[in-house]
Design an enzyme around this catalytic site. Structure first.
Site, PDB file in Angstrom:
ATOM      1  N   ASN A  62      14.587  90.988  -6.125  1.00 43.03           N
ATOM      2  CA  ASN A  62      14.937  90.884  -4.687  1.00 43.03           C
ATOM      3  C   ASN A  62      16.411  90.538  -4.473  1.00 43.03           C
ATOM      4  O   ASN A  62      16.755  89.541  -3.862  1.00 43.03           O
ATOM      5  CB  ASN A  62      14.008  89.893  -3.966  1.00 43.03           C
ATOM      6  CG  ASN A  62      14.042  88.496  -4.552  1.00 43.03           C
ATOM      7  OD1 ASN A  62      14.382  88.303  -5.724  1.00 43.03           O
ATOM      8  ND2 ASN A  62      13.714  87.510  -3.746  1.00 43.03           N
TER       9      ASN A  62
ATOM     10  N   LYS B 261       7.314  94.198 -10.036  1.00 41.28           N
ATOM     11  CA  LYS B 261       7.030  93.016  -9.213  1.00 41.28           C
ATOM     12  C   LYS B 261       6.690  93.423  -7.795  1.00 41.28           C
ATOM     13  O   LYS B 261       7.424  94.193  -7.169  1.00 41.28           O
ATOM     14  CB  LYS B 261       8.268  92.109  -9.208  1.00 41.28           C
ATOM     15  CG  LYS B 261       8.238  90.963  -8.196  1.00 41.28           C
ATOM     16  CD  LYS B 261       7.356  89.834  -8.668  1.00 41.28           C
ATOM     17  CE  LYS B 261       7.195  88.730  -7.621  1.00 41.28           C
ATOM     18  NZ  LYS B 261       8.295  87.810  -7.525  1.00 41.28           N
TER      19      LYS B 261
ATOM     20  N   HIS C   6       3.585  88.348  -6.317  1.00 42.69           N
ATOM     21  CA  HIS C   6       3.739  87.161  -5.468  1.00 42.69           C
ATOM     22  C   HIS C   6       2.489  87.160  -4.599  1.00 42.69           C
ATOM     23  O   HIS C   6       2.387  87.928  -3.648  1.00 42.69           O
ATOM     24  CB  HIS C   6       5.012  87.282  -4.616  1.00 42.69           C
ATOM     25  CG  HIS C   6       5.152  86.171  -3.621  1.00 42.69           C
ATOM     26  ND1 HIS C   6       6.158  85.234  -3.673  1.00 42.69           N
ATOM     27  CD2 HIS C   6       4.385  85.813  -2.558  1.00 42.69           C
ATOM     28  CE1 HIS C   6       6.009  84.357  -2.685  1.00 42.69           C
ATOM     29  NE2 HIS C   6       4.941  84.697  -1.992  1.00 42.69           N
TER      30      HIS C   6
ATOM     31  N   ASP D 135      10.778  79.929 -11.400  1.00 42.49           N
ATOM     32  CA  ASP D 135      11.084  80.490 -10.090  1.00 42.49           C
ATOM     33  C   ASP D 135      12.421  79.931  -9.592  1.00 42.49           C
ATOM     34  O   ASP D 135      12.555  79.556  -8.415  1.00 42.49           O
ATOM     35  CB  ASP D 135       9.958  80.216  -9.077  1.00 42.49           C
ATOM     36  CG  ASP D 135      10.050  81.131  -7.862  1.00 42.49           C
ATOM     37  OD1 ASP D 135      10.943  81.992  -7.828  1.00 42.49           O
ATOM     38  OD2 ASP D 135       9.223  80.979  -6.945  1.00 42.49           O
TER      39      ASP D 135
HETATM   40  O1  DOR Z   1      10.435  80.415  -2.414  1.00 41.95           O
HETATM   41  C1  DOR Z   1      10.676  81.555  -2.752  1.00 41.95           C
HETATM   42  N1  DOR Z   1      11.941  81.968  -2.968  1.00 41.95           N
HETATM   43  N2  DOR Z   1       9.664  82.425  -2.919  1.00 41.95           N
HETATM   44  C2  DOR Z   1       9.886  83.735  -3.145  1.00 41.95           C
HETATM   45  O2  DOR Z   1       8.954  84.466  -3.318  1.00 41.95           O
HETATM   46  C3  DOR Z   1      11.255  84.266  -3.157  1.00 41.95           C
HETATM   47  C4  DOR Z   1      12.206  83.235  -3.573  1.00 41.95           C
HETATM   48  C5  DOR Z   1      13.638  83.627  -3.347  1.00 41.95           C
HETATM   49  O3  DOR Z   1      14.022  84.729  -3.759  1.00 41.95           O
HETATM   50  O4  DOR Z   1      14.414  82.819  -2.811  1.00 41.95           O
HETATM   51 ZN    ZN Z   2      10.390  83.989  -7.214  1.00 39.62          ZN
HETATM   52 ZN    ZN Z   3       7.422  84.751  -5.277  1.00 38.64          ZN
END
Ligand code: DOR
Ligand code: ZN
Ligand code: ZN
Length: 428
Positions: A90, A140, A170, A296
Site C-alpha cells: 500500500n 495481499k 487484512h 505490522d
Molecule cells: O493500522 C494499520 N496501518 N492497518 C493497516 O491495515 C494499514 C496500516 C498502514 O499502512 O498504515
Molecule cells: Zn499492515
Molecule cells: Zn492490515
C-alpha cells in the site's frame, strides 16, 4: 581459513557454548571448537538467534517516503535484530502491477540494508498473472476495502496460477466496519477509546470465516494478518485442523497491549484492527497457538497521528521494540525462548518459503542476531532509525536486547550503530 567465526555462542539460554563458522555469507559449520578464520567475533556467551524475519512491514517507498523509506525502514529492522522483511504493497502507487512491482524491487535493492521480499497488491486482475513470475511473497488483499464478488474473483484467479501462491489478508469485514463507523460518527463520538467500536472484533471474525471458506473452496494457502481477537484465532485453528493451509499472525501491540492503552496514548495506539479488551484479545499465554509475530511496522508522522480519532492515521512502528519486549517477557517467565524463535524465525521462513532463512544450520544464510539477555534500559522513540516518532511502548523498561545483527555474515548493526549492507531480494 574461513571468512568469519563467531565463538562462545549460545544457541539457547540452556545450551553449551559453540562456534559458528561463516563462509561466503552462509553458515559453513556449527561446532564446539574454534575454526581458523579471517575474522573472529567473541560473542562472550551471549545468545545467538537466527536473524529475525518480519513478514509484515510498511516501508512507504515509493510515494510516502516522508513517513519512512526503504533505507530508514531497513535500518530500523537491523537495529531491532531483523535480517529479512516482507514489505506491504500500500504505497503510492500501490505495488499491484508488474511494472510497479519491478520498480519497488529496484528501490529496495538500492536502499535496503537487510534482505527483503515484497507482497503484491491486487488491483486490475489481469496483473495477477504478470506479477506471479516476479515471485511476490504473497498477494495481499485488504478485505476492509473490497466487496465479496471481487474477493471471489481474486481467489479464483490466483487458484489458476502455477505453483504455490499465498494470499495474505487484512481480515476485517467492509460492511460492518463502514456501518459501525458511520453510526459512531453520526452520534458525534470522538474519543480515541471508542475507536474499537467502529471496527468491532466481529468484523474480523466474519472476515476470517469468509477467508477460511474461500481458502477451503479454492484450496489456496491463506495468511491471516494481525489477528486481534481470540475467537478469530480459534476459527483459524479449527479450519487448520480440518486440513486448510492457514497461518495466523499477531502483532506485538495486539499481543501485549489492550484497549485500555487508548486512555494513556490516545490515537498514537490507533491501528487497524484496533486493540481489543483484555477479554477479547489473545493473551500472552496463548502465543503457542499463533504461527507468526509480524510487527505490522506502520509508521506515520506525529502530525498525522495527532489528528482527531477519525482522521488520525492508523498504524504503529514496531521493528525496534519487538525483540526487546519479547525478551523481557521471556526473562519474566511469561514466554519461552523456543516460542520466540518459532514465531519470529522458523515459522516465517517455513510459511513464506524462504529456503535459506530462519534456522542456524549448515548451508543456511549467516543471518544472525546476538542478544544480550541482561541488557537493560527504557524504550524510547528517540533511539529509532525509523522516521516514526512515537511508540506505545515508550518508557517500557526492557531486560534483554539485540546487540549485533549480521546479514549473510556482514555486520549490519553493532551496539545500535548501523553499517551499510546491500540487502537482496530473497525470491530472485
Ligand atoms: O493500522 C494499520 N496501518 N492497518 C493497516 O491495515 C494499514 C496500516 C498502514 O499502512 O498504515
Ligand atoms: Zn499492515
Ligand atoms: Zn492490515
Amino acid at each position: 581459513m574461513i571468512d568469519l567465526c563467531l565463538i562462545n555462542c549460545k544457541l539457547s539460554p540452556e545450551s553449551d557454548l559453540c562456534c559458528i563458522g561463516v563462509e561466503n555469507g552462509q553458515i559453513a559449520s556449527l561446532k564446539k571448537t574454534h575454526i581458523p578464520a579471517e575474522k573472529t567475533i567473541d560473542v562472550r556467551g551471549k545468545i545467538v538467534l537466527p536473524g529475525l524475519i518480519d513478514t509484515h512491514v510498511h516501508f512507504r517507498d515509493p510515494g510516502l517516503t516522508y513517513k519512512e523509506d526503504f533505507k530508514t525502514g531497513s535500518q530500523a529492522a537491523a537495529n531491532g535484530g531483523f535480517t529479512t522483511v516482507l514489505d506491504m504493497p500500500n504505497t503510492i502507487p500501490p505495488t499491484n502491477t508488474a511494472k510497479e512491482f519491478q520498480k519497488k524491487l529496484k528501490i529496495a535493492s538500492q536502499k535496503s540494508v537487510v534482505d527483503f521480499g515484497l507482497h503484491a497488491g491486487v488491483g486490475d486482475l489481469k496483473e495477477i498473472e504478470k506479477i506471479a513470475p516476479l515471485h511476490p511473497a504473497s498477494f495481499k488483499v485488504f478485505m476492509d476495502l473490497l466487496d465479496n464478488g471481487v474477493l471471489q474473483d481474486i481467489f479464483q484467479k490466483i487458484a489458476l496460477l502455477p505453483g504455490k501462491n499465498i494470499i495474505s489478508l487484512h481480515p476485517e469485514d467492509r460492511d460492518i466496519v463502514n456501518h459501525c463507523t458511520s453510526r459512531l460518527k453520526s452520534e458525534g463520538i470522538m474519543e480515541p477509546e471508542d475507536y474499537a467500536r467502529a471496527r468491532p472484533a466481529l468484523a474480523e471474525e466474519l472476515a476470517v470465516s469468509q477467508a477460511l471458506v474461500l481458502a477451503n473452496h479454492y484450496q489456496l494457502p491463506v495468511h491471516l494478518c494481525h489477528i486481534s481477537s481470540k475467537k478469530s484465532l480459534q476459527l483459524a485453528n479449527m479450519s487448520k485442523s480440518l486440513g486448510c493451509t492457514v497461518s495466523s499472525e499477531i502483532t506485538p501491540h495486539h499481543l501485549f497491549l489492550d484497549s485500555s492503552c487508548f486512555l494513556k496514548w490516545g490515537n498514537l495506539t490507533k491501528t487497524n484492527p484496533p486493540l481489543r479488551s483484555k477479554s477479547e484479545k489473545i493473551s500472552v499465554s496463548e502465543l503457542d497457538q499463533v504461527d507468526i509475530i509480524g510487527t505490522d511496522h506502520a509508521p506515520h508522522t506525529l502530525e498525522e497521528k495527532e489528528k482527531n480519532v477519525w482522521e488520525s492515521s492508523p498504524g504503529i512502528p514496531n521493528l525496534e521494540t519487538t525483540l526487546k519486549v519479547l525478551i523481557t517477557h521471556y526473562n519474566k517467565g511469561n514466554i519461552s525462548f523456543e516460542s520466540i524463535k518459532r514465531v519470529l524465525c522458523e515459522n516465517p521462513a517455513r510459511i513464506f518459503n524462504m529456503q535459506k532463512k530462519g534456522f542456524l544450520k549448515e548451508g543456511m544464510d549467516a543471518d544472525i542476531v546476538i542478544v544480550d539477555l541482561k541488557k537493560t534500559g527504557r524504550i524510547t522513540c528517540e533511539d529509532f532509525y525509523s522516521k516514526a516518532r512515537y511508540t506505545p511502548f515508550e518508557g517500557f523498561e526492557y531486560v534483554g536486547a539485540p546487540v549485533m545483527t549480521l546479514c549473510r555474515g556482514m555486520t549490519v548493526m553493532e551496539d545500535n550503530q548501523i553499517f551499510p549492507n546491500p540487502g537482496r531480494h530473497i525470491y530472485s
